[in-house]
Design a protein around this motif. Structure first.
Motif, PDB file in Angstrom:
ATOM      1  N   GLY A 419      -4.274   2.116  -1.010  1.00  0.00           N
ATOM      2  CA  GLY A 419      -3.792   1.860   0.256  1.00  0.00           C
ATOM      3  C   GLY A 419      -4.118   0.113   0.204  1.00  0.00           C
ATOM      4  N   ARG A 420      -4.561  -0.438   1.263  1.00  0.00           N
ATOM      5  CA  ARG A 420      -4.720  -1.722   1.917  1.00  0.00           C
ATOM      6  C   ARG A 420      -6.321  -2.237   1.218  1.00  0.00           C
ATOM      7  N   ILE A 421      -6.929  -1.174   1.094  1.00  0.00           N
ATOM      8  CA  ILE A 421      -8.169  -1.560   0.897  1.00  0.00           C
ATOM      9  C   ILE A 421      -8.532  -1.577  -0.565  1.00  0.00           C
ATOM     10  N   MET A 480      -3.465  -9.599  -1.976  1.00  0.00           N
ATOM     11  CA  MET A 480      -2.509  -9.388  -1.545  1.00  0.00           C
ATOM     12  C   MET A 480      -2.565  -8.387   0.099  1.00  0.00           C
ATOM     13  N   PRO A 484     -10.621  -8.529   3.874  1.00  0.00           N
ATOM     14  CA  PRO A 484     -10.506  -7.660   4.973  1.00  0.00           C
ATOM     15  C   PRO A 484     -12.521  -7.875   5.920  1.00  0.00           C
ATOM     16  N   GLU A 485     -12.196  -7.276   6.926  1.00  0.00           N
ATOM     17  CA  GLU A 485     -13.651  -7.143   7.807  1.00  0.00           C
ATOM     18  C   GLU A 485     -14.217  -6.129   7.712  1.00  0.00           C
TER      19      GLU A 485
ATOM     20  N   SER B  15       1.782   6.913   1.397  1.00  0.00           N
ATOM     21  CA  SER B  15       1.131   6.219   1.096  1.00  0.00           C
ATOM     22  C   SER B  15       0.782   4.539   0.971  1.00  0.00           C
ATOM     23  N   SER B  16       1.069   4.257   1.073  1.00  0.00           N
ATOM     24  CA  SER B  16       1.026   2.406   1.139  1.00  0.00           C
ATOM     25  C   SER B  16       2.183   2.019   1.963  1.00  0.00           C
ATOM     26  N   SER B  39      -7.055   2.054   7.344  1.00  0.00           N
ATOM     27  CA  SER B  39      -7.768   0.311   7.293  1.00  0.00           C
ATOM     28  C   SER B  39      -7.955  -0.032   8.346  1.00  0.00           C
ATOM     29  N   LYS B  41     -10.264  -0.424  10.185  1.00  0.00           N
ATOM     30  CA  LYS B  41     -11.929  -1.161  11.055  1.00  0.00           C
ATOM     31  C   LYS B  41     -11.640  -2.640  10.078  1.00  0.00           C
ATOM     32  N   CYS B  42     -10.888  -2.459   8.619  1.00  0.00           N
ATOM     33  CA  CYS B  42     -10.804  -3.752   8.029  1.00  0.00           C
ATOM     34  C   CYS B  42      -9.666  -4.673   7.822  1.00  0.00           C
ATOM     35  N   PHE B  43      -8.742  -3.999   8.531  1.00  0.00           N
ATOM     36  CA  PHE B  43      -7.687  -4.990   8.621  1.00  0.00           C
ATOM     37  C   PHE B  43      -7.486  -4.390  10.116  1.00  0.00           C
ATOM     38  N   GLN B  46      -5.242  -7.587  11.697  1.00  0.00           N
ATOM     39  CA  GLN B  46      -4.718  -8.386  10.424  1.00  0.00           C
ATOM     40  C   GLN B  46      -3.721  -7.872  10.532  1.00  0.00           C
ATOM     41  N   ARG B  70      -0.040   3.427   6.352  1.00  0.00           N
ATOM     42  CA  ARG B  70      -0.477   4.214   5.437  1.00  0.00           C
ATOM     43  C   ARG B  70      -1.463   3.523   4.478  1.00  0.00           C
ATOM     44  N   GLY B  71      -1.793   2.223   4.699  1.00  0.00           N
ATOM     45  CA  GLY B  71      -2.222   1.258   3.663  1.00  0.00           C
ATOM     46  C   GLY B  71      -1.577   0.405   3.187  1.00  0.00           C
ATOM     47  N   LEU B  73       0.601  -3.231   3.133  1.00  0.00           N
ATOM     48  CA  LEU B  73       0.598  -5.195   2.477  1.00  0.00           C
ATOM     49  C   LEU B  73       1.247  -5.501   4.062  1.00  0.00           C
ATOM     50  N   ASP B  74       1.150  -6.885   4.278  1.00  0.00           N
ATOM     51  CA  ASP B  74       1.493  -7.866   4.946  1.00  0.00           C
ATOM     52  C   ASP B  74       3.055  -7.194   4.955  1.00  0.00           C
TER      53      ASP B  74
END
Lengths: 513, 97
Positions: A419-421, A480, A484-485, B15-16, B39, B41-43, B46, B70-71, B73-74
């Protein structure tokens, strides 16, 4: 606090666990002393081992508050035994139990109610999914001790993990306690993970839904270790026990990674007669096996053994005589179970035989190549398979750190992003497997070789494979996804990642809400 | 739903990818975003920033956005939000989205 060999802070002591030995390096611990000795017992002529109920068995073996009981996970997501034992303990009002499962699955989430009511107050063993999540929220006073398959066998044999009662889910048992996993309605194949428990636990109870006359054949766990046998209606749901034949991935990105991993193996010089090989059952792993099979056929290479969790694909390679022997600690699908019955070259092995570093030699020491996955890998090649990117403990170790340490060539296959991770990061949240035991990382954006493996780098340079620096992979991923936080943690330690030799390689802290 | 509201949707739950629903209605004051993401928590921040920036670039000052990520990108988020907004602007009564 001490800083261990992979740079993690390890407390000197933890209440409820005792003194901790910080990790020194993959092969630094030299064991001394004697193995744990289980008690001596006696079975008089004419005495029966068959009991009428689980409750009777629990009373007979004398499960009391504060004891440690163990289970195995060969019935995987179909297992009923963990739940039925804990329900019975709960009904009997027994509390403060430590459970030592070889692994837990999402199907075991009924344990949560026994954790909340104080029946289960500690876990030594793999946790998975929902139970990992509540552990990460700080539900236990004592941290979960995570061990690899080899490390768990070592801990039992050395006495680090004393087990009062082992409850064995037995697909077939005879009336005198001989057990196998290959027959009966809940057949699961190999029973390798529970062998140490049978040998070293004070008391052993076999729970079966297929009680047969004496003696049963074949015998995986012999009568000399088993105190009682209990017949129940069902020990598991076959649908959750064995999967159907796993399909090779059709995702082009993962297929590309697999193809490259196979090319790395070919270039390594290890793919020759006598070659030994292990992969997981994941999509990319199976696709690597597909390519390896093709190459072996093309060049008439006969391997020595395939090992670990065995799938239909490896059974086929055995039958095509591409491997002489399969060493099976866990049979993933129905084909593997059937093969274990009919093929004398398909051998059941115990977890200690498989991966215990402190015996007289385990199978992974003879492994040429292992294909492994990663939740995260850092620029020092340290791998995390335990915690997710949000810091939550969701997975066990399996044989990851064991096979990585044993194999001549350890290959991590993973896409650069899930995904984005990003998967390649500066520092993994949790170190499961130390970078010194990882040789190559294969992604769709390039192949990074551990700088310690100059020999391998030389060989790969002669190919047209896209070699990159692991730092560049990390940068490319971040370009890309954005940076990440980093997840925030409380001070409380909720998990200890024990290296296979018994030292502590990392700690896992409670996640901040 | 007020019949004066205009709705546009874009994306998928693959996904993605990201599924974005934009609702433009006169009684919406400012930008309100409901985000669901694996995602987060991480993103999370953003992703919200990207959605706001895209709306801003399109001159949208008042909108309710529901984003099921679902993950993505920007670049994907950008494209899905822009398309959803443009579909909302073309939205007709009982029209397709």
């Amino acid at each position: 606090m001490a800083i261990n060999a992979v740079g993690r802070e390890i407390p000197e002591e933890i209440k409820g666990v005792g003194e901790l030995n910080p990790y020194q390096g993959a092969f630094k611990t030299v064991p001394t002393g004697n193995k744990m000795s289980p008690n001596i017992s006696m079975q008089k002529r004419g005495e029966t081992k068959v009991l009428n109920s689980l409750e009777e068995a629990i009373k007979k073996v004398g499960v009391r508050n504060g004891m440690t009981i163990s289970f195995h996970h060969h019935l995987r997501n179909g297992d009923y035994v963990v739940a039925m034992v804990l329900d019975t303990l709960s009904n009997l009002g027994i509390k403060n139990i430590t459970i030592a499962p070889t692994a837990l699955f999402p199907a075991h989430k009924s344990i949560i109610k026994h954790i909340k009511s104080g029946v289960v107050t500690a876990i030594q063993g793999s946790v998975n999914g929902p139970i990992g999540r509540i552990a990460s929220e700080g539900v236990f006073d004592v941290p979960v001790i995570l061990r690899s398959h080899g490390g768990r066998a070592r801990a039992i044999e050395s006495g680090d993990l004393p087990i009062d009662v082992a409850f064995i889910a037995a697909p077939t048992a005879d009336i005198y306690g001989n057990i196998n996993g290959v027959k009966g309605p809940s057949a699961c194949g190999s029973l390798g993970y529970i062998v140490a428990d049978a040998m070293y636990a004070d008391k052993v109870v076999a729970i079966t839904d297929n009680l047969v006359d004496y003696p049963v054949a074949p015998i995986s766990i012999p009568q000399i270790y088993v105190d009682y046998v209990v017949k129940v209606n069902k020990i598991g749901d076959p649908k959750g026990i064995v999967s159907g034949t796993l399909e090779i991935t059709r995702d082009p990105l993962r297929l590309l990674i697999a193809e490259r991993a196979a090319s790395v193996i070919e270039a390594s010089g290890l793919l020759r007669n006598g070659f030994s090989f292990q992969t997981g059952a994941g999509g990319i792993s199976l696709a690597v096996a597909y390519h390896i099979r093709k190459i072996m056929k093309q060049h008439s290479i006969v391997g020595s053994f395939g090992s670990g969790g065995i799938t239909a694909y490896f059974v086929r390679m055995l039958e095509e005589k591409l491997f002489r022997v399969l060493l099976d600690v866990q049979s993933f699908d129905i084909e593997a179970v059937k093969s274990l019955i009919r093929n004398p070259n398909h051998l059941e092995m115990s977890a200690s035989f498989y991966a215990n570093p402190h015996n007289k030699g385990c199978a992974v020491n003879n492994l040429d190549i292992i294909i492994l996955g990663a939740t995260q890998i850092d620029t020092d090649f340290n791998v995390n398979v335990n915690t997710e990117s949000d810091g939550v403990l969701l997975h066990g170790i399996g044989g990851h750190m064991d096979t990585a340490a044993g194999a001549k060539l350890t290959i991590i296959v993973t896409p650069l992003l899930r995904g984005r991770i990003p998967i390649v990061v500066d520092k993994v949240i949790t170190i499961t497997t130390p970078g010194e035991t990882i040789d190559v990382l294969v992604t769709e954006r390039g192949i990074a070789v551990n700088p310690n493996r100059k020999d391998l780098l030389q060989r790969l340079k002669k190919t047209r494979l896209p070699l990159v620096n692991i730092e560049d992979l990390k940068k490319e991923a971040e370009k890309m996804t954005g940076k990440p936080e980093v997840p925030q943690f409380e001070n409380k330690i909720i998990g200890l990642v024990e290296y296979r030799d018994g030292t502590i390689i990392d700690v896992i802290r409670q996640v901040r809400k | 739903m007020k019949d004066t509201a205009k709705i546009g949707q874009s994306g998928t739950l693959e996904s993605s990818d990201i599924l974005v629903m934009v609702q433009l209605s006169p009684d919406q004051n400012g930008i309100r975003i409901e985000l669901e993401s694996p995602s987060k928590k991480c993103f999370g921040s953003q992703i919200l920033k990207t959605i706001k920036q895209t709306l801003h670039n399109l001159g949208i000052m008042n909108a309710y956005v529901k984003a099921q990520d679902r993950g993505a990108l920007d670049c994907t988020i950008n494209a899905r939000v822009e398309t959803a907004v443009k579909r909302a602007l073309k939205f007709k009564e009982k029209g397709d989205v």
